[in-house]
Design a protein around this motif. Structure first.
Motif, PDB file in Angstrom:
ATOM      1  N   LEU A 130       0.836  -1.206   0.000  1.00  0.00           N
ATOM      2  CA  LEU A 130       0.000   0.000   0.000  1.00  0.00           C
ATOM      3  C   LEU A 130       0.868   1.252   0.000  1.00  0.00           C
ATOM      4  CD1 LEU A 130      -2.752  -0.915   2.638  1.00  0.00           C
ATOM      5  CD2 LEU A 130      -2.823  -1.228   0.158  1.00  0.00           C
ATOM      6  N   THR A 182      -3.384   4.306  -3.035  1.00  0.00           N
ATOM      7  CA  THR A 182      -4.705   4.512  -2.445  1.00  0.00           C
ATOM      8  C   THR A 182      -5.236   5.924  -2.634  1.00  0.00           C
ATOM      9  OG1 THR A 182      -3.686   5.023  -0.306  1.00  0.00           O
ATOM     10  CG2 THR A 182      -4.279   2.729  -0.731  1.00  0.00           C
ATOM     11  N   THR A 190     -10.427   0.962  -0.499  1.00  0.00           N
ATOM     12  CA  THR A 190      -9.156   0.237  -0.648  1.00  0.00           C
ATOM     13  C   THR A 190      -9.334  -1.223  -0.263  1.00  0.00           C
ATOM     14  OG1 THR A 190      -7.928   2.268  -0.123  1.00  0.00           O
ATOM     15  CG2 THR A 190      -6.719   0.187   0.003  1.00  0.00           C
TER      16      THR A 190
END
Length: 203
Positions: A130, A182, A190
């Motif tokens: 991420l 994101t 997400t």
């Protein structure tokens, strides 16, 4: 195209999904929501790792003592074997789960420990990195602001910028099968994207 992963020599089942990334990238929040969506357990390594550190003679108390004695950077390097051991044990203990790994569990200066973690995570169906933005400067700014707001720290210790180190570490990206940027989307969105990745990977 996802980066190449270590060859899988261990055929035992591993986690359904592992989330990696720098501090404040949303791993725990997204991981808990993704686990709920998938109907599987969620495990946060920062909360579950202590028993495994103890198996090799470490715990958070020893880490705190070593930080006081030698500084944060040197203590983190001393702690690397325990972190790598904990990752392997968490993978063993939680097949089919969603596992979130704190930044230190995927960032190593010693290639032996980095390789051991790579072999362990190769057993997961998907490993998702991420990032808040693709660009380094913006990502670091967002992560720093989140860290200060949530934890009261900017992650600069003894002149060393841990947050920048985690963000820049190419070894973390090498562990991932997927990278998700994101942006400003809600953690729930997400999580939905992560769930889709996990379902494709396990199907």
């Amino acid at each position: 195209m996802p980066p190449a992963r270590p060859a899988l020599a261990d055929a035992r089942p591993g986690p359904l999904l592992v989330l990696v990334g720098p501090a404040a990238s949303g791993k725990s929040t997204v991981g808990a929501a993704a686990a709920a969506g998938l109907g599987v357990p969620f495990v946060d390594a920062d909360e579950a790792g202590e028993p495994y550190y103890r198996e090799v003679g470490w715990d958070l108390g020893r880490l705190t003592a070593r930080i006081a004695a030698v500084g944060r950077l040197a203590a983190e390097r001393e702690w690397e074997p325990a972190r790598a051991h904990a990752v392997a044990r968490l993978v063993d203990a939680h097949p089919g789960a969603v596992l979130a790994l704190g930044a230190g569990h995927t960032s190593y200066t010693d290639p032996v420990h980095r390789s051991a973690v790579g072999r362990a995570l190769a057993r997961a169906d998907a490993v998702v990195l991420l990032r808040p933005t693709a660009g380094r400067a913006d990502a670091l700014r967002v992560l720093r602001a989140r860290s200060v707001a949530a934890k009261g720290t900017d992650w600069v210790r003894d002149g060393h910028d841990f947050l920048a180190g985690w963000l820049d570490d190419p070894g973390v990206a090498a562990l991932a099968t997927h990278v998700l940027v994101t942006g400003e989307e809600a953690p729930r969105r997400t999580a939905e994207r992560v769930v889709a990745i996990a379902r494709r990977a396990s199907g």
